[in-house]
Design a protein around this motif. Structure first.
Motif, short mmCIF file in Angstrom:
data_model
loop_
_atom_site.label_atom_id
_atom_site.label_comp_id
_atom_site.label_asym_id
_atom_site.label_seq_id
_atom_site.Cartn_x
_atom_site.Cartn_y
_atom_site.Cartn_z
N THR D 60 0.84 -1.20 0.00
CA THR D 60 0.00 0.00 0.00
C THR D 60 0.87 1.25 0.00
OG1 THR D 60 -1.86 -1.11 1.06
CG2 THR D 60 -1.74 1.27 1.33
N HIS D 84 -6.53 -2.94 -6.83
CA HIS D 84 -6.19 -2.94 -5.40
C HIS D 84 -6.19 -1.52 -4.86
CE1 HIS D 84 -3.78 -3.95 -1.76
NE2 HIS D 84 -4.26 -5.16 -1.95
N ILE D 85 -5.64 -0.58 -5.61
CA ILE D 85 -5.60 0.81 -5.14
C ILE D 85 -6.99 1.39 -4.94
CG2 ILE D 85 -3.33 1.33 -6.11
CD1 ILE D 85 -4.72 2.70 -8.48
N GLU D 86 -7.97 0.86 -5.67
CA GLU D 86 -9.34 1.37 -5.56
C GLU D 86 -10.11 0.67 -4.45
OE1 GLU D 86 -11.13 3.76 -6.59
OE2 GLU D 86 -13.17 3.06 -6.19
N VAL D 87 -9.98 -0.63 -4.34
CA VAL D 87 -10.87 -1.36 -3.42
C VAL D 87 -10.18 -1.98 -2.21
CG1 VAL D 87 -12.51 -1.89 -5.27
CG2 VAL D 87 -10.72 -3.54 -4.72
N ASP D 88 -8.88 -1.92 -2.12
CA ASP D 88 -8.21 -2.63 -1.03
C ASP D 88 -7.22 -1.80 -0.24
OD1 ASP D 88 -9.17 -5.33 -0.88
OD2 ASP D 88 -8.38 -5.61 -2.90
N GLU D 89 -7.20 -0.49 -0.45
CA GLU D 89 -6.18 0.29 0.26
C GLU D 89 -6.79 1.42 1.09
OE1 GLU D 89 -3.01 1.16 -2.53
OE2 GLU D 89 -2.59 -0.97 -2.78
N CYS D 90 -8.06 1.31 1.36
CA CYS D 90 -8.72 2.19 2.33
C CYS D 90 -8.49 3.68 2.04
CB CYS D 90 -8.23 1.85 3.73
SG CYS D 90 -9.21 2.59 5.04
N GLY D 91 -8.37 4.01 0.77
CA GLY D 91 -8.20 5.42 0.45
C GLY D 91 -6.77 5.92 0.54
N ALA D 92 -5.81 5.01 0.60
CA ALA D 92 -4.41 5.46 0.68
C ALA D 92 -4.01 6.34 -0.50
CB ALA D 92 -3.47 4.25 0.79
#
Lengths: 342, 342, 342, 342
Positions: D60, D84-92
């Motif tokens: 992340t 992953h950047i859209e759905v798995d990183e909690c807005g990182a």
């Protein structure tokens, strides 16, 4: 004759007179003046409740500031995929919220629905890895020129409440929606479940005047700091207040909206008989999206009418917006021109 | 009679007339109107250069937006420890820059100095662990009521350039500083090394009008997006432009500032003979910080004069601000009252 | 022989063994493994309370995440002017908090004081225009090598509580401070009024392991999201947990700290008889700042000892840090070398 | 037997040995040690170019830091809607970029396409009101278990270049994609147009080790500050470096990935003959999404196999992931169990 935007119009004469009057004396800056306080009170009276009110100069500020109280930086706000906050504010909601995500809901005549909201919610994985929604924003009247019915608003707000979501209403065209429904301001907002409202006036006869109205006063905590550090606390605040003062007096705001809506209806009524015309949605407020034969669109432009071709700059889908000061003669000329080219 | 702030004054009559005139017709929104373009040009003419100009409604917006282009989020901006950006904008510079740090420089009569800047720089460890400075902001006229001389500005800007720092000038009271020095706008800015200016008008006779002026046009890259997403692009932009139009015509801006400064000088001249009076700094623009005997301060308040006790609300250090519309009779009354209690 | 930093040391053998053991099997990722849960529980046991615990890999992450819960983006955090969060984290607190301001307090032997905190508070104008403090951070052991006494911590926390400020402790060298005082972990934290602790282990024998410990559990709300979106939730979390597991077992953490402190005392004791030596502060933990004659400093370097000249790279003020694995022979060699050059 | 995630596996023995070895001596902190420098060089060698390399501990962090250099806070990054950047990183990505927007592109077997990118671009109104895209992120191997062919990457990158978009590759499973294609690291990245790579190692046999590799070195400007202020500069950096050291030596990284891919192929090959089985996408790397009859899924769980039911926790679409240490016996047991229940 300009049907591009209700932002192209100036201000109502009463607004300008109010400005002149507000200029006569000294006043304490930053909203600590009697006029500002009386406007706050007037807005509470109109909404029949004890709300927290904050004045700002732009709709983007009102919306983005409102949303920022409804979500942590790592949260999300549901909205219509074409909402102004999503497509017309250059990322202001993300900026003011510190990075929250706007999560799109599907369209039904420019509106979202309670079931669409539920579906959006169900699509979110409830883990630390995914952005969790914390709020919802709806627009009344919508960007599509349609108007949510009261039970539609209630249904959406009920679903939102069950899901633990705060509800914001983008009321850039609040008065157009309100007069279209013919209900009370309270009915269309807090009685239906709306917690924060961007109460727009700029598009309906003011220069630059919007109010953020917190029906859920808990959400207003810290808002005065949010407004200040965003540069949206005007030193000579009374000049926004003066606009609202005139706007709300003598039903100017309702009269302006009624007129704009009536002009839109007149336009729709005149155009609908043209062969090949197609309205994207019902015309319920002061704007419409209409497809016309190419020769008609070209002809209207040749005749000097101004409007936006929507989406495709060569296309035949056009947006027409009427305003508080649109003249019925201009509407009639437009119709006449359109028919002449059809 | 109010000596609290130049924000307490309304607008010059010519400003109001210009607003009324701007309201007569339709105009394209968001600054795409002829009046806005002509104001941009006028500002370039006044500064004798081809600058990039952006209008906004508040000084905090002008400052915070300006600073945001001069530093990455992990950088720092040097400023006077009492600068408006540090103590009066509720963290707006941090917000707009995405978290940059304001780094304090010591005071010399409300100003910073080239050597003070160098000392500040030397105190920074040049490693990845520490926030690295990228810019500098000075205020003209200063918050202390003093005015940087041209060579002071040049010296500071030269040091900044050597250190690789961008230079911003907070010109909330630009006209007061300018007329105090009697030089040209170009002399006091880009010719001395200033790259970005917050060109204030609100405090000097407008309602809500500030311009961000980029002499270093490279820094303006992306600024139009910054302004928009901060909610500072007014839809009916022409109403800010109309203010600037009148402000810059017929030297209104210079006349207003000259008057305010003259009133401050008159006030200073009247007060300085009072026993026990002490001025914190030379009076060079339109405000002063002055310590008076307690009975004098109490007496002035009892006589109905309004002003701020500075720092300590029970103290005898008071701030007096004059404005474009301060009347000489009011100044004389103030002096008379002060003397009567001394 | 390196006295530069306790970060130069590797990890204790027991830590490495624990890592190897943790690697033997599969484990659920993201902290959903038994080892991580047992470490959380162990930390609660050590602190004699039911805390919320979150593991991360760096001290900057622990500090900046901790501070971010204590302030809104428009708020401020009081801290010592030389605090690690202020001068060594490249603006991380500003980044994680969304732009909050660190507000400096004056120094007394590397510490702040309750009266200094009160003075800092009094210097803030309580208006919407100024950043309002919402928290306080103290460092134990301090960056200056000193240690807050229990009553000093209590006094500061009491003042903070009266002012409505949350309290964070940066415990990058927590064990060094704790063993210096000889009190219990609970005494030095929540019993004295600390609400959030950065419980450091990396500098005291781990590789990369820090825990954020919330004694005030309300502040932990949303923290799991904060950690994740900052990229500080390790997928193979058990490898941080494995470090803590060994660190806390058999008093390894206390033994390591006691040793480092003892080596510092030995160093101080050996150096203090040198003519011209001057210690900046009492030596109470595992680092010291000492001025030595130039020929001594030069001589030590020539003899191959590594350390930082502090502030001025040509100066004679040097920082000496001892670690869990500093050898007494090396300390003695250092002293001998210093004396030989004096 | 766990097919949940490649994060459930521990580290390769060679990685652990390398850690032990790195622990033997003192080393300068924060990456200023010889091992870290040699890893940087090794990565450049592998990619056959002079890249800028930065090590971090999580994927992340690698992704969000990478994206933050490619867009201003008011810009947007195109990505697959399930990235992953859209759905798995909690807005990182939103956090690190200061509020940029991720803009979804449609799916084709877990991939985006050049034409899909063009369509996404065409859908953006090129005005100040809308967030303007500045970059693009693709994932290799994809989250869907598929692998972009070289010409697909080139086509996408060519389109991106024409549109002025920077290109990032999320290589959390880089080695799995690479060995699937059988090409060189250079071919799959900069030679095809990729400018920044998140070069993942944690999922493929390391503990916590990722590298951000800048092929476009201009984009690396300021990155060292970005990493530090995000808390992602480890003080004892050599322990990440030690992992990479072993990972890249003797083709461990390639062997690990080849094995994981082979196990996935073996699994696919065993399952595909089951009646009612349906693979969502081709199996090209080390994971697959497969629908099986309900009784088969239930039976597998009853037999003690662990995996995720995807999307719907009651559903029959499951995700199976193999890792560097998945045993062929376990794969065979899984197949046998599945068949026994079919």
């Amino acid at each position: 004759m300009n049907f591009c935007s209700d932002n192209a119009a100036g201000a109502s004469p009463a607004i300008m007179e109010s400005l002149l009057k507000a200029n006569e004396d000294l006043a304490m800056p930053y909203g600590n003046d009697p006029l500002t306080l009386s406007v706050h009170k007037h807005i509470c009276d109109i909404f029949e409740c004890d709300a927290e009110v904050f004045l700002v100069a732009t709709g983007t500020a009102a919306n983005a500031l409102s949303l920022s109280v409804m979500t942590p930086p790592w949260g999300g706000i549901f909205c219509h995929k074409d909402a102004h906050i999503e497509v017309d504010e250059c990322g202001a909601p993300e900026f003011f919220s510190g990075g929250a995500k706007l999560i799109h809901l599907d369209d039904k005549q420019g509106k979202i629905t309670a079931s669409g909201l539920q579906a959006g919610w169900d699509g979110i994985e409830k883990t630390v890895h995914q952005v969790q929604p914390s709020g919802l924003s709806i627009t009344q009247a919508t960007e599509a020129g349609t108007v949510y019915k009261l039970d539609e608003i209630s249904d959406i707000c009920n679903t939102a409440r069950e899901l633990g979501l705060h509800v914001h209403m983008d009321g850039a065209r609040f008065a157009n929606g309100l007069t279209s429904l013919g209900c009370s301001p309270a009915d269309m907002t807090w009685k239906a479940g709306v917690e924060v409202l961007s109460f727009g006036a700029s598009k309906n006869g003011c220069l630059a005047a919007e109010a953020v109205v917190f029906f859920n006063r808990d959400l207003a905590d810290g808002f005065t700091f949010r407004r200040k550090r965003a540069g949206h606390l005007l030193s000579k605040m009374r000049f926004i207040s003066a606009q609202f003062h005139a706007y709300l007096n003598n039903e100017l705001w309702l009269d302006n909206a009624r007129h704009a809506n009536a002009m839109a209806t007149r336009l729709w009524d005149g155009l609908r008989s043209i062969t090949g015309v197609e309205f994207l949605n019902p015309v319920e407020a002061n704007e419409m999206f209409v497809t016309l034969p190419a020769r008609v669109v070209d002809g209207l432009e040749a005749d000097g009418f101004q409007f936006y071709r929507w989406g495709d700059p060569q296309g035949t889908l056009i947006r027409l917006v009427t305003a508080f000061n649109t003249k019925s003669e201009d509407v009639d000329s437009f119709i006449k021109s359109a028919k002449s080219h059809s």
